[in-house]
Design an enzyme around this catalytic site. Structure first.
Site, PDB file in Angstrom:
ATOM      1  N   LEU C   2       0.835  -1.199   0.000  1.00 54.58           N
ATOM      2  CA  LEU C   2       0.000   0.000   0.000  1.00 54.58           C
ATOM      3  C   LEU C   2       0.872   1.252   0.000  1.00 54.58           C
ATOM      4  CD1 LEU C   2      -2.493  -1.432   2.596  1.00 54.58           C
ATOM      5  CD2 LEU C   2      -2.914  -1.134   0.140  1.00 54.58           C
ATOM      6  N   PRO C   3       0.300   2.383  -0.422  1.00 58.51           N
ATOM      7  CA  PRO C   3       1.135   3.574  -0.613  1.00 58.51           C
ATOM      8  C   PRO C   3       1.682   4.221   0.651  1.00 58.51           C
ATOM      9  CG  PRO C   3      -0.894   3.742  -1.897  1.00 58.51           C
ATOM     10  CD  PRO C   3      -1.058   2.574  -0.972  1.00 58.51           C
ATOM     11  N   THR C  37       6.103   0.299   1.453  1.00 59.58           N
ATOM     12  CA  THR C  37       7.192   1.163   1.936  1.00 59.58           C
ATOM     13  C   THR C  37       6.533   2.335   2.650  1.00 59.58           C
ATOM     14  OG1 THR C  37       8.715   0.551   0.169  1.00 59.58           O
ATOM     15  CG2 THR C  37       9.131   2.639   1.286  1.00 59.58           C
ATOM     16  N   LYS C 112      15.339   0.385   4.806  1.00 56.99           N
ATOM     17  CA  LYS C 112      15.072   0.776   3.418  1.00 56.99           C
ATOM     18  C   LYS C 112      15.136   2.300   3.285  1.00 56.99           C
ATOM     19  CE  LYS C 112      12.182   0.703  -0.646  1.00 56.99           C
ATOM     20  NZ  LYS C 112      10.940   0.354  -1.334  1.00 56.99           N
ATOM     21  N   LYS C 187       9.061  10.327  -2.871  1.00 53.08           N
ATOM     22  CA  LYS C 187       8.332   9.778  -1.731  1.00 53.08           C
ATOM     23  C   LYS C 187       9.293   9.181  -0.711  1.00 53.08           C
ATOM     24  CE  LYS C 187       5.696   5.771  -0.250  1.00 53.08           C
ATOM     25  NZ  LYS C 187       5.256   4.408  -0.593  1.00 53.08           N
TER      26      LYS C 187
END
Lengths: 238, 238, 238, 238
Positions: C2-3, C37, C112, C187
């Site tokens: 998911l975003p 992420t 990450k 992002k």
């Protein structure tokens, strides 16, 4: 008023192509006023040679542009001995509103460098803060008025608002006709970086302003007023 | 005046631990003036809920510090409807010298954020430009005076010179006793970055000022006046 | 996948609109692998709630893109207990070339974030260094080869040269077709700034890379490969 | 191997104090290999004069330090004609592992400048990303290993991890004994800025790395290994 130290050194000291050098021609005690904006070392070199030849030399970079020249409101930032400054001031005060004695030879250049480093920082900062507000729906006139009367106050908000439509007299409201060209702001910020490299000084804010102008100028804005950096932030919203 | 959006939301809206929320307690038409400096979204959320409950709410962040409060010279930057602003102004004008209507709900916060982004930029820029001049042998008082009357002019040079010994009244000449603590400058610059992340706005100058303050604060300067960033540049010369 | 954190929290924990939340539906001891992420705090919150419900949860953000998925060469960076990691690894190893246990819950996201902060820095740095060489007449292929075998070596020079014509397989030689879109790089760099704001960490290099991408994306490059930042430097020469 | 362009010009071209200049002394067709790291213009000037005197000159800056010299694993980045390079290579290949022909005269200097700009960016970026992870509780060894095998991979993570205790052979695990001194990194980044000023190139990332090193060096770290910038980020947590 020559573009760079190399030109000033050639004119005053002579060169390898037969150019004699002004210092070798003029009479003793001549007062030499150089209004170029150049690196301080070149100014110091010429001043030193002038002193050896019993001549008076001041570095006297100027700001205020064509408008300031017409209105006799220029600012001169002068470096040189008290004697040389005193004599130069007697002349410069007719051409300017402010004549400052910044210090010894070369300090005129250095003080202007510091001022223009600050100018690049405050102009890019003002463009950035106003655009952030606009991105969040604030009216730039309202925001400018608030900041002008608060701790964000600075010369750009006072006299040179970079947002079109906020200040009628500013280049921003006149298609960014200079004023003071972006390419000259880039030149001055470059002199600031040079000076910092000499003394290993850290200049992160001024360097970043310089690099923003480098981006802006290379895409065709070099001959617009330096407040057009506002568009570099704004146009980005396509 | 609460530290962050989470506190403001909890106080006005209630929370999951039984806290009722001020909006549920007060009478209809009560005027609520919140002087916290927080993220605009929290202010908008509370304002919206207040409106649903027929209450008047303004976000009214303030600047001027303890000194400004004592002297009744505070600045309030207000967001809210015309009606709510009008009523709030009737009170705030007794506590402050400037009461600005920045726009709708949340715009008080946003305008202060933009102003304080500019403040971080101009303070770090002033520290940088003065230190560069000092590294080149200029007298900081002379340089400050020149810049103050030139295009480098800004609020710090006018009222809050960061170089010790230049301005008697400034924290710089009083062991950097705040004033306005570095940790609060860092907080405000963080709100600026948050806002920029929301709208994908580019804020390179403000981000860099924020990161300089992050370095500075973490080495024990967080509770000194924010003009002490001058030392971050200066002490570096060992 | 998911975003953002808000979506992940809603899906696993439920929401205020009747959504039940996956944690309330699945059987005891179910293993939940979330490959979004997102911000580490959201991952930690869901992991904590999962633990309370005797479920196993790992945050397992991924990189490698569509190409990596097709070739089963994805990288998973996992956060969670040893037990949860062990079970997740048994599955993920079929989909990826590298499965890393970064630490406890939330550490997959954080690792990450750190990696992609570095990625933004090395990509913008490579674009910058190559363009500087080109501006001075160097052949970008020759320069890239030298740097690849010297201390300037980095992932971009190895696998993803941003200069058109240097590396056939790279997006730069294919009209910057993604790959990994600039808007996703923005992002991820935003998540890095968020994380830094939380801990008052100074991130000047990553912030600057973020702001360069913000400029670049807003002028229509958001859906091109992130190596297209090369053009932000290059096109500037008009 | 001389420190700067001024020294190189004086040695090869002579000076105003009676120094004859090597170019005027050596026999025709002598091969001159200059391994200084200097500005490209000085190298081009000397090469041009050498050509006029039927001499062969290459600029051949080197990297690899004392360790590389002892182990004959130095890297030479050479600028000059094909003939001059061919002759120089016949010698240099005994001293180095890599001998690159970067291009024409001056291109050896320029290629090294670009490489070292990248080096300053990737080292500061690695220090920044690792410290951010540490601030969030990640183990730097685990994080370094993940990044090394992911898109954050770069020369520092491969051979020169800046975090103490991660890589035994690195200066970071040996009290930051150089290696490559911070003051030399600052010098090289200064050459990068000089080059950028010449071509009006924008170098925001390299400039920022330069300014971080300027801060770091001035507080007593100039003679430590350049990976000690890690401490500039870390010590800040007091």
């Amino acid at each position: 008023m020559l573009p760079a130290g190399a030109h000033v050194r050639a004119v005053y000291l002579g060169d390898l192509h037969g150019g004699v050098g002004l210092l070798n021609i003029v009479q003793d005690n001549t007062l030499l006023i150089d209004c170029s904006t150049i690196d301080p070392d070149s100014a110091r070199l010429v001043a030193n040679e002038a002193q050896n030849k019993r001549l008076l030399f001041v570095d006297s970079p100027v700001s205020g542009g064509v408008a300031g020249a017409k209105a006799a409101t220029l600012t001169f930032i002068v470096g040189g001995s008290d004697e040389a400054f005193s004599k130069a001031n007697a002349i410069l005060r007719y051409m300017g509103k402010n004549v400052f004695h910044a210090g010894k030879a070369g300090d005129g250049q250095m003080a202007k460098i510091c001022n223009n480093l600050m100018l690049g920082i405050l102009m890019s900062g003002t463009c950035e803060a106003l655009n952030l507000g606009i991105d969040h729906g604030l009216d730039p006139k309202v925001l400018s008025n608030i900041m002008l009367q608060s701790s964000g106050r600075n010369w750009a908000l006072e006299l040179y608002n970079p947002c079109p439509g906020v200040m009628d007299s500013a280049p921003a409201s006149n298609q960014y006709n200079p004023g003071f060209m972006s390419k000259l702001m880039l030149k001055d910020l470059g002199l600031g970086l040079d000076a910092a490299l000499q003394t290993n000084s850290s200049v992160p804010m001024g360097s970043l302003a310089r690099n923003l102008y480098a981006f802006h100028n290379a895409s065709g804005h070099a001959e617009l007023d330096f407040s057009s950096l506002f568009e570099f932030y704004k146009n980005q919203k396509g």
